[in-house]
Design an enzyme around this catalytic site. Structure first.
Site, PDB file in Angstrom:
ATOM      1  N   GLU A  99     -22.389 -24.216-105.915  1.00  0.00           N
ATOM      2  CA  GLU A  99     -21.020 -23.919-106.308  1.00  0.00           C
ATOM      3  C   GLU A  99     -20.412 -22.953-105.302  1.00  0.00           C
ATOM      4  OE1 GLU A  99     -19.909 -23.391-110.514  1.00  0.00           O
ATOM      5  OE2 GLU A  99     -22.050 -23.622-110.933  1.00  0.00           O
TER       6      GLU A  99
ATOM      7  N   THR B 179     -28.945 -33.654-112.962  1.00  0.00           N
ATOM      8  CA  THR B 179     -30.228 -32.968-113.047  1.00  0.00           C
ATOM      9  C   THR B 179     -30.827 -33.232-114.420  1.00  0.00           C
ATOM     10  OG1 THR B 179     -29.471 -31.240-111.540  1.00  0.00           O
ATOM     11  CG2 THR B 179     -31.375 -30.735-112.939  1.00  0.00           C
TER      12      THR B 179
ATOM     13  N   LYS C 117     -20.674 -15.957-109.238  1.00  0.00           N
ATOM     14  CA  LYS C 117     -20.739 -15.809-107.787  1.00  0.00           C
ATOM     15  C   LYS C 117     -19.334 -16.018-107.236  1.00  0.00           C
ATOM     16  CE  LYS C 117     -22.214 -19.226-105.208  1.00  0.00           C
ATOM     17  NZ  LYS C 117     -23.013 -20.313-104.592  1.00  0.00           N
TER      18      LYS C 117
ATOM     19  N   PHE D 220     -31.621 -15.977-100.192  1.00  0.00           N
ATOM     20  CA  PHE D 220     -31.955 -15.686-101.585  1.00  0.00           C
ATOM     21  C   PHE D 220     -32.904 -14.496-101.726  1.00  0.00           C
ATOM     22  CE2 PHE D 220     -29.949 -19.696-102.069  1.00  0.00           C
ATOM     23  CZ  PHE D 220     -29.477 -19.740-103.370  1.00  0.00           C
TER      24      PHE D 220
ATOM     25  N   GLU E  48     -28.925 -33.877-106.741  1.00  0.00           N
ATOM     26  CA  GLU E  48     -27.962 -33.143-105.922  1.00  0.00           C
ATOM     27  C   GLU E  48     -28.514 -31.748-105.642  1.00  0.00           C
ATOM     28  OE1 GLU E  48     -26.237 -30.385-107.038  1.00  0.00           O
ATOM     29  OE2 GLU E  48     -26.753 -30.428-109.159  1.00  0.00           O
ATOM     30  N   PHE E  49     -28.140 -31.234-104.464  1.00  0.00           N
ATOM     31  CA  PHE E  49     -28.545 -29.889-104.071  1.00  0.00           C
ATOM     32  C   PHE E  49     -27.317 -29.081-103.639  1.00  0.00           C
ATOM     33  CE2 PHE E  49     -32.261 -32.612-103.376  1.00  0.00           C
ATOM     34  CZ  PHE E  49     -33.237 -31.919-104.067  1.00  0.00           C
TER      35      PHE E  49
ATOM     36  N   ARG F 116     -20.785 -19.469-116.625  1.00  0.00           N
ATOM     37  CA  ARG F 116     -22.018 -19.775-117.351  1.00  0.00           C
ATOM     38  C   ARG F 116     -23.149 -18.838-116.925  1.00  0.00           C
ATOM     39  NH1 ARG F 116     -21.815 -26.231-116.404  1.00  0.00           N
ATOM     40  NH2 ARG F 116     -20.822 -25.465-114.492  1.00  0.00           N
TER      41      ARG F 116
ATOM     42  N   VAL G 205     -19.877 -31.237-109.371  1.00  0.00           N
ATOM     43  CA  VAL G 205     -20.722 -32.087-108.536  1.00  0.00           C
ATOM     44  C   VAL G 205     -20.083 -33.459-108.368  1.00  0.00           C
ATOM     45  CG1 VAL G 205     -22.959 -33.236-108.326  1.00  0.00           C
ATOM     46  CG2 VAL G 205     -22.852 -30.892-109.149  1.00  0.00           C
TER      47      VAL G 205
ATOM     48  N   CYS H  49     -26.993 -23.768-112.951  1.00  0.00           N
ATOM     49  CA  CYS H  49     -28.209 -24.438-112.473  1.00  0.00           C
ATOM     50  C   CYS H  49     -29.490 -23.647-112.681  1.00  0.00           C
ATOM     51  CB  CYS H  49     -28.062 -24.790-110.992  1.00  0.00           C
ATOM     52  SG  CYS H  49     -26.762 -25.995-110.651  1.00  0.00           S
TER      53      CYS H  49
END
Length: 445
Positions: A158, A121, A327, A255, A154-155, A334, A11, A266
């Site tokens: 990755e 976050t 992903k 999603f 933040e939004f 993680r 980030v 996250c």
């Protein structure tokens, strides 16, 4: 505008490089000296598309610099961003030590007015704590400065962090201080195409907005994974169901992919942290408890399908695994579903041959070496001598394989598709048994 930024993770780096590209003078600080020295030479500590080139461009023109000197970073910027890591344990307790250390450092070193922005976050009320720590340090040395503390979650995603920085869907500014709002509005001006994308609110609402967003995304994923279980037993295809409900404008298509479970830095962490915040205040979040339980169960789904296919006789089998990162377009391991699959296969006495285009080094550091685990240099190498193939991460290079060649390479051809990347009819036409997630025919053969 001069900007200081503490934290050189995915980030922090993406945001710093994007600010530098927009013409701001950015000094990015991190306590990891080796990481900073590498970045000063243009070496990336992580994989993120387009980031290496963007950092190199910023270094070349001098708008982006890196330092391990806390004092230099505290003195440089008109705006100082805190973007350090905030890990959460298995119970959802968030570690704020790095955040508060930066706040204390700003209080010790800052010699003029500044806007301090919490972008990490962190639980609701963290910006209040930062303000207290910072003001305490200022008070101890008798400094009378105007320091406004804002929350600016933040939004980023990755794998598309640079793109999300350059063209954010929305920017949330948590502050009731007009000066802080004005400064941050100017800072973000090059990135915000529509004023409606800029959302100004109080700090606590901004902090909660981040957790609520990730909790909603996690809920959608787990809901679809539960529907996939229904589809398997009802003989329905979850991909057809996904298309139907995604076409509803009240729901939308994002999603809704059923799969092997969510991972990454996250969703799991933030769901745990939000649950803990609510429980601390005396009320359980029953929906998120179910979301978390469903995701945990879903990570074992590929192994369950293998158990079904091999009629419980997995010991001695060799499984090729394509994809390890949680992903595509990242090397982040993680909470990756692949870790659950590897552990269950090892415990069952199976041999595993793994390949990932990017995450091999990260995975190897995390998993280590053990008998029965082979790290492969290519997807084809992972297939050689294997009984079956498990697809865990939908990297583009896995998208259109030669199924005839796969059928020849596998000893008892079967594909366990953890991302529903393939069409069952195409796979089965090549003589390969196909198992997807929620593809009803998988268990009704």
């Amino acid at each position: 505008m001069k900007v200081s930024l503490f934290g050189a993770g995915y980030v922090g780096l993406s945001f710093a490089a994007s600010l530098a590209e927009a013409g701001h003078e950015v000094l990015c600080a991190d306590a990891d000296l080796a990481r900073i020295e590498g970045l000063q030479r243009g070496l990336m500590p992580l994989h993120e598309p387009d980031l290496e080139a963007l950092v190199a461009a910023g270094l070349a023109v001098g708008t982006l610099r890196f330092t391990a000197d806390e004092r230099a970073a505290c003195l440089h910027g008109e705006v100082i961003f805190i973007v350090v890591n905030t890990p959460a344990d298995a119970e959802g307790r968030v570690d704020l030590r790095h955040v508060m250390a930066v706040a204390a450092g700003i209080g010790r070193h800052r010699d003029r007015d500044a806007v301090v922005v919490c972008k990490s976050t962190a639980p609701v009320g963290t910006a209040d704590q930062v303000e207290m720590v910072l003001n305490g340090e200022l008070s101890q040395r008798g400094a009378r400065l105007r320091i406004a503390v804002a929350a600016n979650p933040e939004f980023l995603r990755e794998g598309s962090a640079v793109r999300d920085c350059r063209r954010p869907g929305r920017v949330v500014i948590g502050s009731e201080n007009p000066w802080a709002v004005e400064v941050l509005t100017r800072l973000y001006a090059p990135f915000v195409e529509n004023p409606a994308q800029l959302l100004v609110m109080d700090r606590r609402s901004a902090e909660l907005a981040k957790y609520a967003a990730n909790a909603m995304l996690a809920t959608r994923i787990s809901f679809m994974n539960e529907m996939a279980r229904v589809a398997e037993h009802a003989g329905a295809d979850i991909e057809m169901v996904r298309r139907a409900i995604g076409a509803d404008r009240r729901i939308g298509p994002d999603f809704l992919q059923a799969g092997a479970g969510y991972g990454g830095s996250c969703l799991a962490k933030d769901v745990r942290a939000l649950k803990r915040m609510a429980e601390r205040d005396g009320y359980p979040l029953r929906i998120l408890t179910a979301v978390e339980a469903t995701n945990h169960e879903q990570k074992g789904r590929l192994f369950e399908l293998m158990t079904h296919h091999f009629e419980g006789r997995i010991a001695g089998k060799t499984i090729a695994v394509w994809g390890l990162a949680f992903k595509p377009d990242t090397d982040d391991m993680r909470d990756a579903p692949s870790l659950v699959l590897l552990e269950r296969l090892r415990a069952a006495g199976a041999r595993v041959q793994v390949y990932d285009p990017v995450a091999m080094s990260t995975a190897r550091d995390l998993v280590g070496e053990h008998e029965g685990l082979r790290w492969c240099g290519t997807a084809d190498e992972a297939l050689q001598g294997a009984d079956a193939l498990a697809l865990v991460t939908e990297w583009p290079e896995f998208g259109q394989p030669d199924f005839a060649r796969i059928a020849q390479a596998l000893r008892s051809p079967a594909i366990f598709d953890g991302r529903n990347l393939y069409e069952a009819a195409t796979v089965e036409a090549a003589g390969i048994a196909y198992y997807g997630i929620g593809r009803g025919r998988s268990l009704l053969r």
